[in-house]
Design an enzyme around this catalytic site. Structure first.
Site, mmCIF file in Angstrom:
data_model
loop_
_atom_site.group_PDB
_atom_site.id
_atom_site.type_symbol
_atom_site.label_atom_id
_atom_site.label_comp_id
_atom_site.label_asym_id
_atom_site.label_seq_id
_atom_site.Cartn_x
_atom_site.Cartn_y
_atom_site.Cartn_z
ATOM 1 N N GLY A 1 0.819 -1.208 0.000
ATOM 2 C CA GLY A 1 0.000 0.000 0.000
ATOM 3 C C GLY A 1 0.849 1.252 0.000
ATOM 4 O O GLY A 1 2.038 1.227 0.327
ATOM 5 N N GLY B 1 0.255 5.507 1.017
ATOM 6 C CA GLY B 1 -0.632 6.547 1.518
ATOM 7 C C GLY B 1 -0.002 7.914 1.411
ATOM 8 O O GLY B 1 1.085 8.082 0.842
ATOM 9 N N PHE C 1 1.385 9.651 3.600
ATOM 10 C CA PHE C 1 2.580 9.855 4.404
ATOM 11 C C PHE C 1 3.655 8.814 4.166
ATOM 12 O O PHE C 1 4.774 8.972 4.636
ATOM 13 C CB PHE C 1 2.210 9.853 5.893
ATOM 14 C CG PHE C 1 2.321 11.198 6.547
ATOM 15 C CD1 PHE C 1 3.099 11.374 7.679
ATOM 16 C CD2 PHE C 1 1.644 12.285 6.037
ATOM 17 C CE1 PHE C 1 3.202 12.606 8.287
ATOM 18 C CE2 PHE C 1 1.732 13.516 6.635
ATOM 19 C CZ PHE C 1 2.513 13.690 7.764
ATOM 20 N N VAL D 1 3.631 1.220 2.613
ATOM 21 C CA VAL D 1 3.394 0.134 3.561
ATOM 22 C C VAL D 1 3.924 -1.173 2.973
ATOM 23 O O VAL D 1 3.660 -1.500 1.815
ATOM 24 C CB VAL D 1 1.896 -0.004 3.886
ATOM 25 C CG1 VAL D 1 1.682 -1.089 4.941
ATOM 26 C CG2 VAL D 1 1.328 1.324 4.376
ATOM 27 N N ASP E 1 -8.840 11.652 5.958
ATOM 28 C CA ASP E 1 -8.742 10.933 4.680
ATOM 29 C C ASP E 1 -9.493 9.613 4.783
ATOM 30 O O ASP E 1 -8.995 8.563 4.380
ATOM 31 C CB ASP E 1 -7.284 10.698 4.305
ATOM 32 C CG ASP E 1 -7.123 10.306 2.829
ATOM 33 O OD1 ASP E 1 -8.031 10.625 2.036
ATOM 34 O OD2 ASP E 1 -6.108 9.687 2.483
#
Length: 487
Positions: free
Chosen positions: A66, A68, A70, A73, A200
């Site tokens: 993943g 995101g 920031f 992952v 979010d």
């Protein structure tokens, strides 16, 4: 950065003062992390970078699960389980404040519908680098290389966006309803207990475990309220399909922004799309599916209706008019405790569900499927049943850019009788694009009329609100199946 003298040997450019390279007992540290994973009472721990590098194969691309706002992952494997390691992006780790703020409040977040933080890593290393000046002897500087990571429980089923589908397919209603309740419970905890705005909230940031229990994740751009009711932000790392209008217009964020996002998510869980909510067509489609299945949810009608009602309130333009998350949870809990029976259904879980009061015609299908073939007209039949004791007039309209031929566009159906319509997709030289097919709909307007009227008497005024009669507008999706084409 610290400058070094010009007399430093050139080889020092490769010197690394790297905490992660210190000797780390990988097996011992893995056992500690695994114990934390299995025992929720264990306190969170500061994890060595070397361990996180080891379990993610040095953050290999193949381990990425993943990305995101920031960070990225990665999946990390332990001997008896897996974890998710979030590596914060460099642009967000220059200042330590961002990392420590996130880690600090995540440590205290513990709820069954929130992804659990297992540990964190704050690693800083110094690297000697050449900084040549034109015409001068090269100088060496020591640059700080920072790694900021968070380690979470790994949620096996992935994110909710992979499970979204319309009413006729995908997850059963009971599962969808439990997911809605779980998301609301987790969001109530964040808002009321922790004062956290997610900012979010979207299906990609809601994970599902093996029992399909939802867990909210990715607080990379979350903020603590710190006693204020809203903040203004210039952060653009927010998903436009789910963010509130006040953010788009003014960059304003509040707990009511999360409520708007929740409204979009509930809409998608109930209908599979973000579009306008037509409660009658939504209920019609769910009734159609329930009648095709063995089991029917006793309070399905009430639950779908309540979820649509909640979603519409969440999606109001004015933040002040949107409900608080505690009010939403109360509405859902009240529905659970009710002893009211579903309209027209009663207590039985067996047998077909009767049509709803506004339904005048029953359809043998709620989608028109056209298995596409190049340069060939594709027919699709539709059978209607007048389920009332009145004469029912209907008028058909097709939307979209494709061309159709409709046999029986207008008709008056006698009481308790059937009627067949043939819809033919005209021959096409090439397969239509998927985005074109999304706009294709079969719309039928139905209204009760007096005996003696014929098809030639049907006009548009009969279906206007001014007519004083209740009009049932039925929308059927058009599905053009192109997978069968042979290249």
């Amino acid at each position: 950065m610290v400058e070094g003298g010009s007399g430093i040997l050139h080889g020092m450019a490769n010197i690394m003062f790297d905490a992660s390279r210190e000797r780390v007992d990988i097996k011992s540290e893995s056992n500690v992390l695994e114990h934390t994973l299995l025992d929720e009472s264990v306190e969170l721990t500061n994890l060595p970078l070397g361990l996180l590098q080891h379990i993610t194969e040095d953050f290999a691309d193949a381990r990425q699960i993943g990305r995101g706002g920031f960070g990225i992952v990665y999946k990390g494997d332990l001997q008896n389980g897996s974890v998710a390691v979030k590596r914060l992006l460099n642009s967000h780790t220059i200042e330590e404040e961002s990392f420590y703020r996130e880690a600090t409040f995540l440590i205290s977040v513990k709820h069954k519908n929130i992804v659990r933080l297992l540990g964190y890593c704050a690693n800083t290393e110094s690297k000697a680098m050449i900084n040549p000046e034109p015409g001068e002897t090269p100088k060496f500087i020591f640059a700080e290389i920072r790694e900021r990571l968070l380690c979470f429980e790994y949620i096996n089923k992935g994110s909710l966006d992979k499970y979204l589908a319309d009413e006729l397919r995908g997850l059963k209603w009971h599962t969808r309803y439990q997911i809605i309740k779980g998301i609301c419970s987790g969001l109530e905890y964040l808002h009321k207990e922790k004062g956290i705005i997610h900012r979010d909230l979207k299906p990609a940031n809601i994970l599902l475990d093996d029992l399909m229990v939802p867990k909210i994740t990715d607080f990379g751009i979350s903020k603590l309220l710190d006693g204020v009711t809203h903040i203004v932000t210039s952060n653009s790392a927010i998903s436009l399909g789910y963010c509130a209008p006040e953010f788009i217009k003014h960059g304003q964020v509040s707990i009511k922004s999360d409520i708007f996002s929740l409204g979009v998510i509930i809409t998608e869980l109930v209908t599979g799309c973000k579009g306008n909510l037509d409660i009658q067509n939504v209920l019609r489609r769910w009734r159609y599916r329930w009648n095709k299945s063995v089991n029917y949810p006793l309070f399905g009608y009430q639950q779908v209706t309540k979820c649509i009602e909640i979603a519409l309130k969440c999606l109001l333009d004015s933040p002040k008019k949107r409900p608080k998350i505690s009010d939403i949870v109360s509405m859902l809990n009240a529905l659970e405790n009710t002893n009211e029976h579903i309209n027209n259904v009663g207590d039985s879980l067996v047998g077909p569900i009767s049509p709803y009061p506004w339904e005048l015609l029953e359809f043998d299908r709620l989608e028109l499927n056209f298995p596409f073939e190049i340069n060939k007209p594709i027919p699709c039949s539709l059978q209607l049943t007048n389920i009332t004791n009145d004469y029912v007039a209907f008028d058909v309209e097709m939307t979209g850019s494709l061309q159709y031929c409709i046999e029986l566009e207008k008709c008056v159906v006698p009481p308790r009788s059937k009627c067949n319509i043939m819809v033919t997709l005209q021959a096409q030289k090439r397969a239509p694009h998927a985005t074109v097919c999304k706009d294709e709909f079969f719309i039928m307007r139905c209204v009760s009329v007096n005996e003696g009227l014929g098809a030639e008497d049907i006009n548009i005024d009969m279906f206007n609100e001014e007519s004083g009669k209740e009009v049932d507008e039925v929308t059927l999706k058009v599905v053009v199946i192109t997978e069968l084409l042979v290249n």
